[in-house]
Motif scaffolding. Structure first.
Motif, PDB file in Angstrom:
ATOM      1  N   ASP A 257       0.846  -1.176   0.000  1.00 26.10           N
ATOM      2  CA  ASP A 257       0.000   0.000   0.000  1.00 26.10           C
ATOM      3  C   ASP A 257       0.884   1.228   0.000  1.00 26.10           C
ATOM      4  OD1 ASP A 257      -1.894   1.908   0.299  1.00 26.10           O
ATOM      5  OD2 ASP A 257      -3.061   0.785   1.786  1.00 26.10           O
ATOM      6  N   LEU A 258       0.873   1.965  -1.108  1.00 21.31           N
ATOM      7  CA  LEU A 258       1.734   3.113  -1.240  1.00 21.31           C
ATOM      8  C   LEU A 258       1.131   4.364  -0.603  1.00 21.31           C
ATOM      9  CD1 LEU A 258       2.849   2.694  -4.944  1.00 21.31           C
ATOM     10  CD2 LEU A 258       3.953   1.843  -2.901  1.00 21.31           C
TER      11      LEU A 258
ATOM     12  N   PHE B 253      11.068   0.855 -10.965  1.00 21.59           N
ATOM     13  CA  PHE B 253      11.813  -0.182 -10.237  1.00 21.59           C
ATOM     14  C   PHE B 253      12.308   0.352  -8.894  1.00 21.59           C
ATOM     15  CE2 PHE B 253      15.649  -2.553  -9.189  1.00 21.59           C
ATOM     16  CZ  PHE B 253      15.261  -3.867  -9.402  1.00 21.59           C
ATOM     17  N   VAL B 254      12.933   1.525  -8.896  1.00 23.03           N
ATOM     18  CA  VAL B 254      13.486   2.099  -7.670  1.00 23.03           C
ATOM     19  C   VAL B 254      12.374   2.446  -6.683  1.00 23.03           C
ATOM     20  CG1 VAL B 254      14.700   4.111  -6.726  1.00 23.03           C
ATOM     21  CG2 VAL B 254      15.594   2.955  -8.749  1.00 23.03           C
ATOM     22  N   ALA B 255      11.252   2.952  -7.185  1.00 23.76           N
ATOM     23  CA  ALA B 255      10.146   3.334  -6.307  1.00 23.76           C
ATOM     24  C   ALA B 255       9.621   2.130  -5.531  1.00 23.76           C
ATOM     25  CB  ALA B 255       9.029   3.977  -7.125  1.00 23.76           C
ATOM     26  N   VAL B 256       9.404   1.021  -6.223  1.00 24.49           N
ATOM     27  CA  VAL B 256       8.841  -0.142  -5.528  1.00 24.49           C
ATOM     28  C   VAL B 256       9.876  -0.781  -4.603  1.00 24.49           C
ATOM     29  CG1 VAL B 256       9.369  -2.020  -7.167  1.00 24.49           C
ATOM     30  CG2 VAL B 256       7.242  -2.060  -5.866  1.00 24.49           C
ATOM     31  N   MET B 257      11.147  -0.729  -4.957  1.00 24.83           N
ATOM     32  CA  MET B 257      12.178  -1.252  -4.062  1.00 24.83           C
ATOM     33  C   MET B 257      12.271  -0.413  -2.792  1.00 24.83           C
ATOM     34  SD  MET B 257      13.337  -3.987  -5.354  1.00 24.83           S
ATOM     35  CE  MET B 257      14.769  -4.239  -4.323  1.00 24.83           C
ATOM     36  N   HIS B 258      12.080   0.886  -2.930  1.00 22.20           N
ATOM     37  CA  HIS B 258      12.060   1.775  -1.770  1.00 22.20           C
ATOM     38  C   HIS B 258      10.928   1.389  -0.815  1.00 22.20           C
ATOM     39  CE1 HIS B 258      12.029   5.448   0.612  1.00 22.20           C
ATOM     40  NE2 HIS B 258      10.775   5.662   0.262  1.00 22.20           N
ATOM     41  N   VAL B 259       9.760   1.113  -1.360  1.00 24.08           N
ATOM     42  CA  VAL B 259       8.607   0.732  -0.536  1.00 24.08           C
ATOM     43  C   VAL B 259       8.819  -0.639   0.098  1.00 24.08           C
ATOM     44  CG1 VAL B 259       6.136   0.213  -0.585  1.00 24.08           C
ATOM     45  CG2 VAL B 259       7.019   2.189  -1.826  1.00 24.08           C
ATOM     46  N   LYS B 260       9.367  -1.578  -0.674  1.00 23.25           N
ATOM     47  CA  LYS B 260       9.570  -2.928  -0.155  1.00 23.25           C
ATOM     48  C   LYS B 260      10.586  -2.952   0.989  1.00 23.25           C
ATOM     49  CE  LYS B 260       9.444  -6.557  -2.790  1.00 23.25           C
ATOM     50  NZ  LYS B 260       9.696  -7.565  -3.821  1.00 23.25           N
ATOM     51  N   ARG B 261      11.443  -1.947   1.040  1.00 22.50           N
ATOM     52  CA  ARG B 261      12.419  -1.876   2.131  1.00 22.50           C
ATOM     53  C   ARG B 261      11.886  -1.071   3.315  1.00 22.50           C
ATOM     54  NH1 ARG B 261      16.775  -1.020  -2.360  1.00 22.50           N
ATOM     55  NH2 ARG B 261      17.561  -3.142  -2.597  1.00 22.50           N
ATOM     56  N   GLY B 262      10.605  -0.741   3.276  1.00 17.01           N
ATOM     57  CA  GLY B 262       9.991  -0.057   4.397  1.00 17.01           C
ATOM     58  C   GLY B 262       9.804   1.428   4.214  1.00 17.01           C
ATOM     59  N   GLY B 263      10.140   1.960   3.041  1.00 21.47           N
ATOM     60  CA  GLY B 263       9.971   3.382   2.797  1.00 21.47           C
ATOM     61  C   GLY B 263       8.541   3.737   2.425  1.00 21.47           C
TER      62      GLY B 263
ATOM     63  N   SER C  68       4.874   9.239   0.174  1.00 19.98           N
ATOM     64  CA  SER C  68       3.839   9.878   0.968  1.00 19.98           C
ATOM     65  C   SER C  68       3.264  11.114   0.285  1.00 19.98           C
ATOM     66  CB  SER C  68       4.405  10.254   2.341  1.00 19.98           C
ATOM     67  OG  SER C  68       5.539  11.091   2.190  1.00 19.98           O
ATOM     68  N   TYR C  69       2.136  11.523   0.809  1.00 18.00           N
ATOM     69  CA  TYR C  69       1.462  12.708   0.294  1.00 18.00           C
ATOM     70  C   TYR C  69       2.223  13.961   0.697  1.00 18.00           C
ATOM     71  CZ  TYR C  69      -2.002  16.460  -0.049  1.00 18.00           C
ATOM     72  OH  TYR C  69      -2.642  17.639  -0.344  1.00 18.00           O
ATOM     73  N   ASN C  70       2.532  14.784  -0.286  1.00 11.82           N
ATOM     74  CA  ASN C  70       3.158  16.078  -0.051  1.00 11.82           C
ATOM     75  C   ASN C  70       2.305  17.128  -0.746  1.00 11.82           C
ATOM     76  OD1 ASN C  70       4.954  18.416  -1.009  1.00 11.82           O
ATOM     77  ND2 ASN C  70       6.269  17.424   0.494  1.00 11.82           N
ATOM     78  N   PRO C  71       1.760  18.089  -0.010  1.00 11.95           N
ATOM     79  CA  PRO C  71       0.819  19.030  -0.624  1.00 11.95           C
ATOM     80  C   PRO C  71       1.402  19.825  -1.782  1.00 11.95           C
ATOM     81  CG  PRO C  71       1.460  19.740   1.600  1.00 11.95           C
ATOM     82  CD  PRO C  71       1.941  18.344   1.433  1.00 11.95           C
ATOM     83  N   VAL C  72       2.671  20.203  -1.674  1.00 14.24           N
ATOM     84  CA  VAL C  72       3.298  20.968  -2.756  1.00 14.24           C
ATOM     85  C   VAL C  72       3.460  20.090  -4.001  1.00 14.24           C
ATOM     86  CG1 VAL C  72       5.376  22.210  -3.481  1.00 14.24           C
ATOM     87  CG2 VAL C  72       4.492  22.494  -1.152  1.00 14.24           C
TER      88      VAL C  72
ATOM     89  N   ALA D  72       3.501  12.460 -13.069  1.00 15.79           N
ATOM     90  CA  ALA D  72       2.513  13.252 -12.337  1.00 15.79           C
ATOM     91  C   ALA D  72       1.220  12.468 -12.156  1.00 15.79           C
ATOM     92  CB  ALA D  72       2.243  14.564 -13.083  1.00 15.79           C
ATOM     93  N   LEU D  73       0.782  11.791 -13.208  1.00 14.57           N
ATOM     94  CA  LEU D  73      -0.409  10.955 -13.100  1.00 14.57           C
ATOM     95  C   LEU D  73      -0.217   9.847 -12.075  1.00 14.57           C
ATOM     96  CD1 LEU D  73      -1.525  10.537 -16.829  1.00 14.57           C
ATOM     97  CD2 LEU D  73      -2.802  11.685 -15.017  1.00 14.57           C
ATOM     98  N   ALA D  74       0.957   9.217 -12.110  1.00 10.82           N
ATOM     99  CA  ALA D  74       1.239   8.127 -11.171  1.00 10.82           C
ATOM    100  C   ALA D  74       1.205   8.635  -9.740  1.00 10.82           C
ATOM    101  CB  ALA D  74       2.600   7.505 -11.489  1.00 10.82           C
ATOM    102  N   TYR D  75       1.760   9.821  -9.491  1.00 10.31           N
ATOM    103  CA  TYR D  75       1.775  10.360  -8.127  1.00 10.31           C
ATOM    104  C   TYR D  75       0.354  10.661  -7.647  1.00 10.31           C
ATOM    105  CZ  TYR D  75       3.073  13.079  -4.049  1.00 10.31           C
ATOM    106  OH  TYR D  75       3.198  13.519  -2.753  1.00 10.31           O
ATOM    107  N   LEU D  76      -0.473  11.196  -8.527  1.00 16.27           N
ATOM    108  CA  LEU D  76      -1.859  11.474  -8.152  1.00 16.27           C
ATOM    109  C   LEU D  76      -2.597  10.178  -7.808  1.00 16.27           C
ATOM    110  CD1 LEU D  76      -2.832  14.204 -10.780  1.00 16.27           C
ATOM    111  CD2 LEU D  76      -2.216  14.542  -8.382  1.00 16.27           C
ATOM    112  N   ILE D  77      -2.362   9.156  -8.612  1.00 10.48           N
ATOM    113  CA  ILE D  77      -3.026   7.867  -8.364  1.00 10.48           C
ATOM    114  C   ILE D  77      -2.573   7.268  -7.035  1.00 10.48           C
ATOM    115  CG2 ILE D  77      -3.169   5.469  -9.171  1.00 10.48           C
ATOM    116  CD1 ILE D  77      -3.076   6.581 -12.040  1.00 10.48           C
TER     117      ILE D  77
END
Length: 404
Positions: free
Chosen positions: A8-9, A227-237, A240-244, A298-303
């Motif tokens: 869950d991202l 690839f890097v994004a999902v590896m970051h999450v799988k390692r516990g990262g 997150s939502y950032n308003p800016v 940008a679309l991916a971040y919104l999703i």
């Protein structure tokens, strides 16, 4: 690619590492299915449904979404398994996957040739021989066939798989760099993307002067980001939502929508007047120009950061879109063949809008039916497989709290 993970991202709950037999997160399957549907519709040009696809409302289209999703899926399938003692085995699997993609590309390429040549003969429309980049092959068959086999010539609408296969050949190096430092991998990947775009570095074609339509040296950057994004999450990262960042992403998506729908392409010429390279200011697909890259990100971040969309995408495992996306390569091959047949039909019917729309709908139904057939075979094979895993070999759940 097996993306067996439940990550869950967007939520604030802990991330659970994937385990054998863990419930499959269907969100990637659904997104992959939507990308496949979009690609199929766009590959039958000249019918009204094409006007409803994402390319008409922003800078990027189904191809960018597919490659980003693929980078995420590959991270889930290969990423954490790439460890000392297992690296050679995982690297070899990546190379084998590249050859599987090459075989699939050869199937769609030669069936496309047969469809267009047969269509020209049966319907007496010689103009079909000038479509989708096949005339160069027919003018010199011996050299043309060799060029097709060596990927030095690609039939129109049959150029995603060569790029994708090249990405899998790069995957061992990508995983080595990521294991050393994700930042190092991103830096190297961005540098290759920028240099390839500025100096027009790409695999050359053999029969005609030019490059591969989708340059793997450019598209690897989008693949690596996933690839890097999902590896970051799988390692516990967390992502997150950032308003800016959210506001900037939303503003860019809206700007892209206005730009494309109002056809403000002349503004790109004004940007180029500042002397910046085309890869930064243009909208070129071959070298994945920055506006296209930023749009899909940008679309991916919104999703990712909108829980409502995340919940909407999370379907049951037996949902039609989840099943379609689960068999992505087979469906892509079937969709490409159906799209090529559709192009022949539209050509001989002078792009009759009723024929085109009806054909696309029938083609989509056929792909869903094929996906259900493949799923039935998969489940039937799984039920026949002996259950050899002992209780002692089942790992305990491992839970990692996200970094604050």
């Amino acid at each position: 690619m097996n993306s067996r993970a439940n990550i869950d991202l967007a939520s604030a709950s802990p991330v659970r590492l994937p385990m054998p037999g863990a419930q499959r997160d269907t969100r990637l399957d659904v997104l992959r299915a939507l990308a496949l549907i979009t690609i199929f519709i766009n590959h039958v040009p000249g019918q009204f449904l094409e006007r409803l696809t994402t390319k008409n409302f922003g800078f990027s289209d189904g191809a960018e979404a597919f490659v980003l999703i693929s980078g995420i899926s590959v991270g889930l399938a290969y990423g954490t398994r790439f460890k000392p003692g297992n690296r050679l085995s995982i690297a070899w699997k990546a190379v084998r996957r590249a050859f599987t993609l090459y075989t699939a590309h050869m199937i769609t390429t030669f069936i496309t040739l047969v469809l267009f040549i047969s269509g020209a003969w049966i319907f007496r429309h010689a103009g079909l021989l000038c479509e989708v980049n096949i005339l160069a092959v027919l003018m010199d068959p011996a050299r043309g066939i060799a060029a097709l086999l060596l990927l030095g010539h690609q039939i129109g609408y049959n150029n995603i798989l060569p790029m994708y296969g090249a990405l899998f050949l790069m995957l061992p190096l990508i995983m080595v760099l990521e294991a050393r430092s994700p930042l190092l991998l991103l830096s190297v990947s961005a540098g290759v993307w920028l240099v390839a775009g500025i100096y027009q570095i790409a695999p050359h074609t053999m029969l005609l002067d030019g490059f591969w339509f989708l340059n793997p040296l450019s598209w690897q950057f989008l693949f690596v980001i996933g690839f890097v994004a999902v590896m970051h999450v799988k390692r516990g990262g967390r992502i997150s939502y950032n308003p800016v960042l959210f506001a900037l992403s939303l503003a860019y998506v809206i700007l892209s929508f206005i730009w494309v729908t109002d056809k403000l392409w002349v503004l790109g010429d004004h940007l180029a007047a500042f002397g910046l390279p085309t890869v930064v200011t243009g909208f070129d697909k071959t070298f994945l120009s920055l506006p296209r890259l930023l749009h899909v990100l940008a679309l991916a971040y919104l999703i990712i950061t909108l829980p409502t969309i995340s919940r909407l995408l999370r379907r049951s495992a037996d949902h039609p879109l989840a099943i379609l996306g689960r068999h992505s390569l087979s469906i892509f091959v079937a969709g490409t063949i159906l799209a090529m047949a559709g192009q022949v039909i539209l050509y001989v019917t002078d792009k009759d809008p009723a024929v085109g729309g009806a054909y696309v709908i029938v083609g989509l139904v056929a792909q869903f039916a094929y996906a259900y057939y493949l799923e039935h075979k998969r489940l039937d094979g799984a039920s026949r497989r002996p259950l050899s895993t002992s209780v002692a070999s089942i790992p305990l759940p491992v839970q990692i709290e996200k970094r604050r």
